[in-house]
Design a protein around this motif. Structure first.
Motif, mmCIF file in Angstrom:
data_model
loop_
_atom_site.group_PDB
_atom_site.id
_atom_site.type_symbol
_atom_site.label_atom_id
_atom_site.label_comp_id
_atom_site.label_asym_id
_atom_site.label_seq_id
_atom_site.Cartn_x
_atom_site.Cartn_y
_atom_site.Cartn_z
ATOM 1 N N THR A 297 -31.316 -13.384 -10.810
ATOM 2 C CA THR A 297 -31.249 -14.206 -9.599
ATOM 3 C C THR A 297 -31.939 -15.560 -9.817
ATOM 4 N N ASP B 70 -31.259 -13.029 7.288
ATOM 5 C CA ASP B 70 -30.992 -11.654 6.840
ATOM 6 C C ASP B 70 -30.705 -10.808 8.080
ATOM 7 N N LEU B 71 -29.957 -9.752 7.874
ATOM 8 C CA LEU B 71 -29.666 -8.811 8.958
ATOM 9 C C LEU B 71 -30.889 -7.952 9.277
ATOM 10 N N SER B 72 -31.740 -7.734 8.267
ATOM 11 C CA SER B 72 -32.856 -6.803 8.407
ATOM 12 C C SER B 72 -34.126 -7.515 8.893
ATOM 13 N N SER C 289 -29.800 -12.575 11.317
ATOM 14 C CA SER C 289 -28.374 -12.832 11.528
ATOM 15 C C SER C 289 -27.515 -11.873 10.712
ATOM 16 N N ASP C 290 -26.464 -11.387 11.351
ATOM 17 C CA ASP C 290 -25.436 -10.613 10.645
ATOM 18 C C ASP C 290 -24.520 -11.661 10.000
ATOM 19 N N TRP C 291 -24.680 -11.867 8.718
ATOM 20 C CA TRP C 291 -24.038 -12.981 8.008
ATOM 21 C C TRP C 291 -24.189 -14.272 8.821
ATOM 22 N N ASN D 85 -27.389 -14.081 -2.559
ATOM 23 C CA ASN D 85 -27.319 -12.952 -3.482
ATOM 24 C C ASN D 85 -26.941 -11.743 -2.624
ATOM 25 N N PRO D 86 -25.642 -11.522 -2.445
ATOM 26 C CA PRO D 86 -25.208 -10.470 -1.511
ATOM 27 C C PRO D 86 -25.228 -9.091 -2.154
ATOM 28 N N CYS E 189 -37.345 -14.513 -1.931
ATOM 29 C CA CYS E 189 -37.692 -15.094 -3.240
ATOM 30 C C CYS E 189 -36.872 -16.349 -3.564
ATOM 31 N N ALA F 76 -28.871 -13.725 3.310
ATOM 32 C CA ALA F 76 -29.279 -12.434 2.746
ATOM 33 C C ALA F 76 -30.554 -12.622 1.926
ATOM 34 N N THR F 77 -31.578 -13.155 2.589
ATOM 35 C CA THR F 77 -32.782 -13.615 1.873
ATOM 36 C C THR F 77 -33.653 -12.484 1.333
ATOM 37 N N GLY F 78 -33.602 -11.282 1.931
ATOM 38 C CA GLY F 78 -34.420 -10.161 1.428
ATOM 39 C C GLY F 78 -35.897 -10.527 1.412
ATOM 40 N N ARG G 274 -28.353 -0.984 2.042
ATOM 41 C CA ARG G 274 -27.766 -2.170 2.673
ATOM 42 C C ARG G 274 -27.915 -3.417 1.792
ATOM 43 N N ALA G 275 -28.922 -3.399 0.897
ATOM 44 C CA ALA G 275 -29.141 -4.546 0.004
ATOM 45 C C ALA G 275 -28.272 -4.459 -1.237
ATOM 46 N N LEU H 218 -34.916 -5.653 -1.517
ATOM 47 C CA LEU H 218 -34.515 -5.514 -2.917
ATOM 48 C C LEU H 218 -35.644 -6.058 -3.796
#
Ligand SMILES: C[S@@+](CC[C@H](N)C(=O)[O-])C[C@H]1O[C@@H](n2cnc3c(N)ncnc32)[C@H](O)[C@@H]1O
Length: 271
Positions: free
Chosen positions: A91, A137-139, A162-164, A179-180, A119, A114-116, A201-202, A85
């Motif tokens: 944010t 993050d899952l990704s 990690s998935d959540w 920041n989900p 940032c 969900a760090t993306g 997904r983001a 994202l």
């Protein structure tokens, strides 16, 4: 446009002048002040070609940040690719709310879920060097970008795919920030502007946008130290429902943080 100069290159039809400036700055590797001070500076052939190619892609809708590969957040430059994202100004309120809760010195464990691009985690780690920051993050592709950003800013962060909370079993944090994805799956904004190019997904949080927020408010308690806090960003019209979810989940001191327009954008509570 043979021998194009800065001033001509900024007069581009059908492109927002701010976007043209950002693309020209990145092409030349210069500041805005340089563009103002040197309107007659000539571009090399390669610079002109690169800039005009970006202008075409921008006309087709691609976000400026994905073209230049960078976006500023909390006064720091972050690498971004279509795997993450694009960091948003709202944010920064999440970061400020987190910093208010993290002591300057005492040992403190923070999870950025969900760090993306990383940032949020990087901004927190740089402002609270005494805190131990974990980012998940899952990704895997997003985590690679987040790692690059942590290295670039010399921020000490532990990264976990990690998935959540699934890869965090047994861990406890004093603060969980997130920041989900919180856009409803049929929200027409998904077909507009930058959102068309960002990872679905983001962005998408189920039918009503609150799927991930329900899951996080439900599960975070088990990963928080007694007295620990959960803080998360939500949509501009989700404040009341998010506070209600925190109250239903048994969180105490449920509070909202607002943006400059007075709109609730961050919700939080303590266990
Ligand atoms: C809204 S973005 C936030 C990125 C970054 N923290 C920011 O504020 O710019 C949401 C992130 O959630 C991640 N995500 C989506 N589903 C997830 C899941 N099941 N477990 C962990 N992370 C997930 C996405 O990969 C994406 O990076």
């Amino acid at each position: 446009m043979q021998g194009a100069r800065v001033a001509e290159m900024l007069r581009i039809p059908d492109v927002d002048p701010m976007d043209a400036r950002a693309l020209l700055r990145a092409t030349l590797g210069v500041s805005d002040a340089f563009l103002v001070a040197h309107p007659g500076q000539a571009l090399t052939g390669a610079q002109r070609e690169r800039y005009l190619a970006w202008i075409e892609r921008r006309r087709a809708g691609e976000p400026v940040a994905y073209l230049t590969g960078e976006r500023e957040f909390h006064s720091l430059a972050f690498k971004v690719t279509p795997a993450v994202l694009i960091p948003r100004p709202e944010t920064e309120i999440l970061v400020e709310a987190a910093l208010e809760r993290i002591p300057a010195q005492a040992p403190f464990r923070v999870l950025d879920l969900a760090t993306g691009s990383g940032c949020v985690a990087v901004a927190i780690a740089l402002h609270r060097p005494g805190a131990r920051v974990t980012a998940a993050d899952l990704s895997g592709d997003a985590l690679a970008i987040a790692r690059d950003n942590a290295t670039r800013h010399r921020a000490a962060i532990e990264f976990i795919e990690s998935d959540w909370f699934t890869a965090l079993s047994g861990r406890r944090f004093h603060l969980v920030v997130c920041n989900p994805p919180y856009v409803a799956e049929r929200d027409p904004h998904l077909a507009e502007g930058d959102l068309r190019f960002e990872p679905r997904r983001a962005l998408v949080g189920g039918a009503d946008g609150l799927y991930c927020i329900r899951l996080i408010t439900d599960q975070a308690r088990a990963y928080l130290e007694p007295g620990g806090s959960l803080l998360f960003e939500h949509g501009h019209d989700q404040g009341e429902r998010c506070r209600a979810l925190l109250v239903q989940g048994g969180y105490r001191n449920v509070a909202a943080h607002r943006d400059l327009a007075g709109i609730e954008r961050i919700a939080g509570g303590m266990v």
